[in-house]
Scaffold this motif. Structure first.
Motif, PDB file in Angstrom:
ATOM      1  N   LYS A 107       0.787  -1.036   0.021  1.00 25.24           N
ATOM      2  CA  LYS A 107       0.057   0.056   0.085  1.00 25.24           C
ATOM      3  C   LYS A 107       0.970   1.078   0.004  1.00 25.24           C
ATOM      4  O   LYS A 107       0.478   2.290  -0.805  1.00 25.24           O
ATOM      5  N   PHE A 110       2.021   1.866  -3.634  1.00 27.25           N
ATOM      6  CA  PHE A 110       1.013   2.697  -4.448  1.00 27.25           C
ATOM      7  C   PHE A 110       0.724   3.882  -4.003  1.00 27.25           C
ATOM      8  O   PHE A 110       0.598   4.891  -4.902  1.00 27.25           O
ATOM      9  N   ASN A 164      -1.373   0.823 -11.262  1.00 27.62           N
ATOM     10  CA  ASN A 164      -1.552  -0.436 -10.584  1.00 27.62           C
ATOM     11  C   ASN A 164      -1.183  -1.826 -11.434  1.00 27.62           C
ATOM     12  O   ASN A 164      -0.777  -2.923 -10.940  1.00 27.62           O
ATOM     13  N   THR A 286      -8.780  -0.423 -12.047  1.00 21.46           N
ATOM     14  CA  THR A 286      -7.701   0.060 -11.245  1.00 21.46           C
ATOM     15  C   THR A 286      -7.751  -0.609  -9.974  1.00 21.46           C
ATOM     16  O   THR A 286      -6.824  -1.049  -9.345  1.00 21.46           O
ATOM     17  N   CYS A 289      -6.936  -4.137 -10.447  1.00 16.12           N
ATOM     18  CA  CYS A 289      -5.339  -4.768 -10.568  1.00 16.12           C
ATOM     19  C   CYS A 289      -4.981  -4.736  -9.263  1.00 16.12           C
ATOM     20  O   CYS A 289      -3.934  -5.548  -8.953  1.00 16.12           O
ATOM     21  N   PHE A 290      -5.182  -3.555  -8.355  1.00 18.86           N
ATOM     22  CA  PHE A 290      -4.484  -3.492  -7.109  1.00 18.86           C
ATOM     23  C   PHE A 290      -5.050  -4.705  -6.209  1.00 18.86           C
ATOM     24  O   PHE A 290      -4.359  -5.136  -5.549  1.00 18.86           O
ATOM     25  N   SER A 293      -2.636  -7.527  -7.392  1.00 18.82           N
ATOM     26  CA  SER A 293      -1.699  -7.363  -6.759  1.00 18.82           C
ATOM     27  C   SER A 293      -1.529  -7.801  -5.335  1.00 18.82           C
ATOM     28  O   SER A 293      -0.513  -8.415  -4.941  1.00 18.82           O
TER      29      SER A 293
END
Length: 306
Positions: A107, A110, A164, A286, A289-290, A293
């Motif tokens: 986190k 990002f 992301n 978005t 994708c996060f 991940s």
């Protein structure tokens, strides 16, 4: 962790080179828009301030086109080595061994990079607005100012998707070069090859000359839906609507819908309702994708280097 990552980004040569390229592109787009305005190319009454972002004299693309092209590169360049470089250097295991949660590391990567991107995009946007004040000679209205702010927020969301995506590849692949190539491959696919694929689909599914209005409308809606699978198309549709109040629809219209429509510009609230699906699509991509991940990173085994 966020403060440290922000400082590392700001002091890096990578960020300086990217900002230099984007700043030069911004100055070029502003010069092109100013030339077009002085030549009388504006076509919307009372929206000269917004045309600083949308107009071009033909020599250089406008500001939206530059952000749409360089934004993905900025997101990919700042995120392709977010995790795998820490792993290859052996610092990831040291960080995780500290009394911090494992997900805080991801986190922080990002959030810090997104803060840097937000500061850069808003700085360029305010630079364009400042130059617009000098050229036009009068300040924007409150609605025009809000439209520009929403455009900048949309640009941050758009670049955040590519950030992301690059972080996802950085978690998935061990080598930074592989994650960078994967991110560039996705960007090139949507920028170049996806349009070619759509042209082939359009040629194969185009209705005949004897087709009715319902068949033509169905074909147009199908191609529009396929085109909106591209993040750049969603970004362009959203910003075109926000910065050009005269845009009243983003899809095909029948003659019954066109006849009798007033040629007045849409208020800001109606423009937001028009682009809400595009904004939701970019935010959803978005978040997906996060989430991927996060899921991959939490399941990976992290070992110390011997």
């Amino acid at each position: 962790m966020v403060r440290k990552e922000v400082g590392d980004h700001v002091r890096s040569w990578r960020f300086a080179i990217l900002m230099g390229i984007i700043l030069l592109a911004c100055i070029g787009s502003v010069y092109s828009a100013v030339t077009a305005l002085r030549g009388g190319s504006g076509d919307e009454q009372g929206a000269a301030f917004l045309q600083m972002f949308t107009l071009s004299d033909g020599t250089l693309p406008n500001f939206i086109a530059f952000v749409s092209f360089l934004g993905p590169l900025m997101g990919i360049a700042l995120g392709f080595d977010a995790v795998n470089t820490e792993r290859s250097k052996g610092t990831l295991s040291r960080l995780i061994s500290q009394p911090i949660y494992r997900d805080d590391f991801l986190k922080a990567k990002f959030v810090s990079t997104l803060l840097v991107i937000t500061a850069a995009i808003f700085s360029l946007g305010f630079l364009v607005m400042g130059l617009g004040l000098i050229v036009i000679g009068y300040p924007p209205t409150s609605e025009e100012f809000l439209r520009v702010l929403l455009f900048l927020l949309t640009a941050v969301v758009y670049i955040g998707f590519w950030l992301n995506l690059s972080i996802l590849f950085s978690v998935r692949f061990r080598q930074a070069t592989t994650s960078a190539l994967a991110g560039l491959a996705v960007w090139i696919f949507f920028s170049v090859f996806y349009g070619m694929i759509l042209n082939l689909i359009a040629k194969g599914t185009a209705p005949s000359a004897e087709s009715g209005a319902s068949d033509v409308m169905g074909y147009q809606k199908l191609m529009l839906a396929l085109n909106r699978l591209s993040p750049s198309e969603l970004f362009n549709e959203a910003n075109t609507t926000l910065l050009m109040p005269s845009v009243r629809s983003l899809g095909p219209l029948t003659m019954e819908q066109v006849v009798g429509a007033l040629p007045s510009p849409l208020p800001l609230g109606q423009s937001l309702l028009l682009v809400w699906p595009q904004l939701t699509g970019m935010l959803s991509a978005t978040m997906i994708c996060f989430g991927l991940s996060y899921l991959l990173f939490m399941r990976q085994e992290i070992r110390s280097r011997s």
